[in-house]
Design an enzyme around this catalytic site. Structure first.
Site, PDB file in Angstrom:
ATOM      1  N   ARG A   1       0.719  -1.411   0.028  1.00  0.00           N
ATOM      2  CA  ARG A   1       0.398   0.114   0.260  1.00  0.00           C
ATOM      3  C   ARG A   1       0.857   1.805   0.200  1.00  0.00           C
ATOM      4  O   ARG A   1       1.796   1.551   1.126  1.00  0.00           O
ATOM      5  CB  ARG A   1      -1.233   0.000   1.773  1.00  0.00           C
ATOM      6  CG  ARG A   1      -2.056  -0.602   1.236  1.00  0.00           C
ATOM      7  CD  ARG A   1      -3.337   0.103  -0.136  1.00  0.00           C
ATOM      8  NE  ARG A   1      -4.213  -0.946   0.055  1.00  0.00           N
ATOM      9  CZ  ARG A   1      -4.377  -1.885  -0.772  1.00  0.00           C
ATOM     10  NH1 ARG A   1      -3.570  -2.947  -1.994  1.00  0.00           N
ATOM     11  NH2 ARG A   1      -5.312  -2.990  -0.802  1.00  0.00           N
TER      12      ARG A   1
ATOM     13  N   GLU B   1      -3.348   7.869  -4.441  1.00  0.00           N
ATOM     14  CA  GLU B   1      -3.960   7.311  -5.988  1.00  0.00           C
ATOM     15  C   GLU B   1      -5.273   8.238  -6.088  1.00  0.00           C
ATOM     16  O   GLU B   1      -5.507   7.739  -5.224  1.00  0.00           O
ATOM     17  CB  GLU B   1      -4.314   5.434  -5.609  1.00  0.00           C
ATOM     18  CG  GLU B   1      -3.064   5.332  -4.974  1.00  0.00           C
ATOM     19  CD  GLU B   1      -2.915   3.445  -5.074  1.00  0.00           C
ATOM     20  OE1 GLU B   1      -3.860   2.982  -5.407  1.00  0.00           O
ATOM     21  OE2 GLU B   1      -1.694   3.011  -4.905  1.00  0.00           O
TER      22      GLU B   1
ATOM     23  N   HIS C   1      -0.971   0.448 -10.095  1.00  0.00           N
ATOM     24  CA  HIS C   1      -1.992  -0.780  -8.904  1.00  0.00           C
ATOM     25  C   HIS C   1      -2.221  -1.695  -9.615  1.00  0.00           C
ATOM     26  O   HIS C   1      -3.389  -1.901  -9.621  1.00  0.00           O
ATOM     27  CB  HIS C   1      -3.275   0.493  -8.381  1.00  0.00           C
ATOM     28  CG  HIS C   1      -3.146  -0.758  -6.877  1.00  0.00           C
ATOM     29  ND1 HIS C   1      -3.563   0.138  -5.673  1.00  0.00           N
ATOM     30  CD2 HIS C   1      -3.146  -1.946  -6.125  1.00  0.00           C
ATOM     31  CE1 HIS C   1      -4.147  -0.850  -5.069  1.00  0.00           C
ATOM     32  NE2 HIS C   1      -3.714  -1.816  -5.260  1.00  0.00           N
TER      33      HIS C   1
HETATM   34  C1  GLV Z   1      -5.018  -4.654  -4.131  1.00  0.00           C
HETATM   35  O1  GLV Z   1      -4.377  -4.047  -3.970  1.00  0.00           O
HETATM   36  C2  GLV Z   1      -5.858  -5.677  -3.430  1.00  0.00           C
HETATM   37  O2  GLV Z   1      -5.855  -5.636  -2.139  1.00  0.00           O
HETATM   38  O3  GLV Z   1      -6.604  -6.903  -3.736  1.00  0.00           O
END
Ligand code: GLV
Ligand code: GLV
Length: 324
Positions: free
Chosen positions: A238, A267, A285
């Site tokens: 993250r 983001e 991402h």
């Molecule tokens: C993506 O970032 C997830 O947490 O699945």
């Protein structure tokens, strides 16, 4: 039997929609973008359940706006977007999508590691620009991977998959975690060290911790200063686990050699200056964005939501205490 009224906050792979369709009256976000806050709150009102995304903030205000909701299935393994304590207080079950994206995420962390160390994107840009002068002994020299030391921060499923893949490259693996994990050590041949020792010894540091109050800005300027100047940082976890402004400064000051990032602090924005650096590789991402992984997430999220609607314990329930 009347169908359950549910909200799906953005189109997910068909396998998930198909599981929901027979028993649910589905309101689907018609746009190819996250729902705005007012859209989310007004659409959730009157629904029995919601399949939501990591871009949806689920908090007290949301629960007040959607008093009939009996469960939420997050289409993600990370769930820092969910206020679990608030849901638990209201006895509303929540779920995530573990396991199905472990391999895809570890694969992406490796893709970023290779790309930044071997300067793949920079090199590609030169080739496309038509300015490559021909082979040269000092061009695009990057970091060595085989035989190097890999530091894993967070020894969960994805951290373990990341470490397991290093065996093909004869790497030494270090890891740090809140607690020593002997199963992880056995499985991947990793050595447990403190955070500072991991930073000081690793040639590659890969982040696999969830975003929690205690991991927010775990990597600040001081932490980058403890890394080798030749080391690379990879983040597929993250964004807010790194202080992104401090990362940009650390890269500019030469505290570390480069970074491969799939996630960002705010983001879809990026800290000013990040995209101007040639020693970073940036992906949007997309670590879980493979056919099997996204299909698996869709099936999991749908399966969890259906269980919650039936009043059964969801397979990936995040707050099982509410059933106790
Ligand atoms: C993506 O970032 C997830 O947490 O699945
Ligand atoms: C996430 O699912 C992890 O355990 O790493």
């Amino acid at each position: 039997m009347a169908k359950w009224k549910i909200l799906v906050t953005r189109r997910i792979p068909e396998e998930g929609m198909a599981l929901l369709a027979p028993d649910c009256d589905i309101e689907l976000n018609p746009h190819d973008r996250p729902m705005t806050r007012p859209e989310l709150l007004s659409s959730a009102a009157g629904k029995d359940g919601v399949l939501c995304l990591l871009t949806d903030k689920i908090d007290a205000e949301f629960f007040d706006a959607a008093p009939k909701v009996r469960g939420l299935a997050n289409y993600a393994v990370g769930f820092d977007n969910l206020d679990v304590a608030e849901a638990t207080k209201r006895r509303i079950p929540l779920s995530n999508t573990p396991d199905v994206l472990t391999n895809a995420t570890a694969d992406m962390a490796w893709a970023l590691l290779f790309a930044v160390a071997r300067r793949v994107v920079e090199s590609d840009t030169v080739m496309r620009s038509g300015t490559w002068p021909g082979w040269g002994p000092l061009q695009f020299i990057g970091g060595d991977i085989t035989g190097a030391t890999l530091g894993i921060v967070g020894a969960g499923r994805i951290g373990a998959a990341m470490a397991a893949r290093s065996k093909g490259f004869g790497m030494t693996v270090l890891y740090t975690e809140a607690r020593r994990n002997e199963a992880f050590e056995k499985e991947v041949g990793a050595r447990f060290v403190g955070f500072d020792e991991l930073l000081g010894q690793s040639d590659y540091v890969s982040v696999h911790v969830p975003l929690l109050p205690g991991t927010r800005h775990l990597f600040n300027y001081e932490a980058f200063g403890k890394m080798k100047r030749t080391a690379y940082l990879i983040n597929t976890a993250r964004g807010p686990v790194l202080d992104e402004a401090a990362l940009v400064k650390a890269l500019k000051d030469g505290l570390i050699a480069g970074a491969g990032l799939d996630v960002y602090e705010r983001e879809p924005a990026m800290t000013e200056g990040l995209a101007d650096l040639s020693n970073v590789v940036l992906t949007p991402h997309t670590a879980s964005a493979t056919v099997a992984s996204r299909r698996g997430m869709a099936v999991k999220a749908a399966t969890n939501l259906l269980a919650m609607l039936r009043g059964e314990k969801a397979p990936d329930c995040l707050n099982p205490g509410i059933y106790g």
